[in-house]
Enzyme design. Structure first.
Site, PDB file in Angstrom:
ATOM      1  N   ASP A  29       0.849  -1.194   0.000  1.00  0.00           N
ATOM      2  CA  ASP A  29       0.000   0.000   0.000  1.00  0.00           C
ATOM      3  C   ASP A  29       0.888   1.250   0.000  1.00  0.00           C
ATOM      4  OD1 ASP A  29      -3.221   0.531   0.959  1.00  0.00           O
ATOM      5  OD2 ASP A  29      -1.794   2.194   1.127  1.00  0.00           O
ATOM      6  N   ILE A  30       0.499   2.240  -0.779  1.00  0.00           N
ATOM      7  CA  ILE A  30       1.305   3.458  -0.905  1.00  0.00           C
ATOM      8  C   ILE A  30       1.290   4.288   0.378  1.00  0.00           C
ATOM      9  CG2 ILE A  30      -0.479   5.046  -1.789  1.00  0.00           C
ATOM     10  CD1 ILE A  30       1.579   5.842  -3.986  1.00  0.00           C
ATOM     11  N   ASN A  86     -13.097  -3.499   2.064  1.00  0.00           N
ATOM     12  CA  ASN A  86     -14.104  -2.449   2.123  1.00  0.00           C
ATOM     13  C   ASN A  86     -15.015  -2.562   0.909  1.00  0.00           C
ATOM     14  OD1 ASN A  86     -13.167  -1.136   4.516  1.00  0.00           O
ATOM     15  ND2 ASN A  86     -11.492  -0.238   3.332  1.00  0.00           N
ATOM     16  N   GLU A  94     -12.034   3.445  -1.417  1.00  0.00           N
ATOM     17  CA  GLU A  94     -11.487   4.547  -2.222  1.00  0.00           C
ATOM     18  C   GLU A  94     -11.240   4.124  -3.666  1.00  0.00           C
ATOM     19  OE1 GLU A  94      -7.842   5.842  -0.422  1.00  0.00           O
ATOM     20  OE2 GLU A  94      -8.812   6.178   1.520  1.00  0.00           O
ATOM     21  N   VAL A  95     -10.775   2.893  -3.832  1.00  0.00           N
ATOM     22  CA  VAL A  95     -10.436   2.405  -5.176  1.00  0.00           C
ATOM     23  C   VAL A  95     -11.443   1.326  -5.548  1.00  0.00           C
ATOM     24  CG1 VAL A  95      -8.666   1.364  -6.619  1.00  0.00           C
ATOM     25  CG2 VAL A  95      -7.994   2.929  -4.793  1.00  0.00           C
ATOM     26  N   HIS A  99     -10.324  -5.352  -3.545  1.00  0.00           N
ATOM     27  CA  HIS A  99      -9.012  -5.684  -2.990  1.00  0.00           C
ATOM     28  C   HIS A  99      -9.143  -6.061  -1.531  1.00  0.00           C
ATOM     29  CE1 HIS A  99      -9.743  -1.335  -2.685  1.00  0.00           C
ATOM     30  NE2 HIS A  99      -9.122  -1.390  -1.515  1.00  0.00           N
ATOM     31  N   MET A 100      -8.210  -6.884  -1.096  1.00  0.00           N
ATOM     32  CA  MET A 100      -8.122  -7.305   0.304  1.00  0.00           C
ATOM     33  C   MET A 100      -6.887  -6.642   0.909  1.00  0.00           C
ATOM     34  SD  MET A 100      -7.371 -11.190   1.561  1.00  0.00           S
ATOM     35  CE  MET A 100      -9.007 -11.867   1.392  1.00  0.00           C
ATOM     36  N   HIS A 101      -7.077  -5.985   2.061  1.00  0.00           N
ATOM     37  CA  HIS A 101      -5.935  -5.431   2.794  1.00  0.00           C
ATOM     38  C   HIS A 101      -5.370  -6.521   3.703  1.00  0.00           C
ATOM     39  CE1 HIS A 101      -6.944  -1.006   2.166  1.00  0.00           C
ATOM     40  NE2 HIS A 101      -8.102  -1.565   1.868  1.00  0.00           N
TER      41      HIS A 101
HETATM   42  P1  5GP Z   1      -9.814   1.218   0.115  1.00  0.00           P
HETATM   43  O1  5GP Z   1     -10.128   2.387   0.987  1.00  0.00           O
HETATM   44  O2  5GP Z   1     -10.380   1.396  -1.293  1.00  0.00           O
HETATM   45  O3  5GP Z   1     -10.209  -0.090   0.743  1.00  0.00           O
HETATM   46  O4  5GP Z   1      -8.241   1.159   0.026  1.00  0.00           O
HETATM   47  C1  5GP Z   1      -7.521   1.711  -1.035  1.00  0.00           C
HETATM   48  C2  5GP Z   1      -6.060   1.637  -0.645  1.00  0.00           C
HETATM   49  O5  5GP Z   1      -5.285   1.834  -1.799  1.00  0.00           O
HETATM   50  C3  5GP Z   1      -5.634   2.688   0.376  1.00  0.00           C
HETATM   51  O6  5GP Z   1      -5.095   2.048   1.530  1.00  0.00           O
HETATM   52  C4  5GP Z   1      -4.582   3.520  -0.381  1.00  0.00           C
HETATM   53  O7  5GP Z   1      -3.509   3.932   0.441  1.00  0.00           O
HETATM   54  C5  5GP Z   1      -4.133   2.564  -1.472  1.00  0.00           C
HETATM   55  N1  5GP Z   1      -3.711   3.221  -2.701  1.00  0.00           N
HETATM   56  C6  5GP Z   1      -4.348   4.227  -3.350  1.00  0.00           C
HETATM   57  N2  5GP Z   1      -3.686   4.578  -4.468  1.00  0.00           N
HETATM   58  C7  5GP Z   1      -2.584   3.766  -4.514  1.00  0.00           C
HETATM   59  C8  5GP Z   1      -1.499   3.658  -5.454  1.00  0.00           C
HETATM   60  O8  5GP Z   1      -1.412   4.377  -6.458  1.00  0.00           O
HETATM   61  N3  5GP Z   1      -0.558   2.709  -5.178  1.00  0.00           N
HETATM   62  C9  5GP Z   1      -0.627   1.909  -4.084  1.00  0.00           C
HETATM   63  N4  5GP Z   1       0.353   1.000  -3.909  1.00  0.00           N
HETATM   64  N5  5GP Z   1      -1.638   1.977  -3.185  1.00  0.00           N
HETATM   65  C10 5GP Z   1      -2.611   2.906  -3.406  1.00  0.00           C
END
Ligand code: 5GP
Length: 115
Positions: A29-30, A86, A94-95, A99-101
């Protein structure tokens, strides 16, 4: 529509990829919330859990197997970790590419704070 994750999977933009096979890609994660924070992402573009179909079952199970492998490689298999997904606005997704964290490397505390 391709999200940033689709571009990472296709290697059009850089990411720290720790695992990739024909079904899933895992990368750091970034903006990590813990010492280990990896995203495990289907190569197939599925926006949310609401969009999964029966044909995805094998791939979804495979995500857990990859989580186990990556957790082991990252050295947190024995200390423990959290897997979370999420879905949609209330969850703060957000994306919009499912995806699984995989989060660990410290005590993570309670999963949710009570209101
Ligand atoms: P969400 O809130 O959708 O479950 O998590 C999205 C995750 O993607 C966040 O933890 C965010 O930091 C990560 N993320 C967003 N943009 C990028 C990116 O360009 N590269 C990487 N490696 N992670 C990203």
């Amino acid at each position: 529509m391709t999200t940033i994750f689709g571009k990472i999977i296709a290697k059009e933009i850089p990411a720290d990829i720790v695992y990739q096979d024909d079904l899933v890609t895992a990368f750091k994660d970034i903006s990590p919330i813990a010492p280990v924070h990896i995203l495990i992402v289907p190569n197939k573009e599925i926006p949310t859990v609401n969009d999964v179909v029966p044909d995805d079952e094998h791939m979804l199970g495979h995500m857990f197997l990859v989580a186990k492998i990556v957790a082991d490689e990252q050295g947190i298999a024995r200390s423990g970790y959290r897997l979370l997904v999420n879905c949609g606005d209330d969850a703060g997704q957000e994306v919009y590419h499912l995806h699984m964290h995989l989060v660990g490397g410290r005590k993570l505390g309670p999963m949710l704070r009570r209101e």
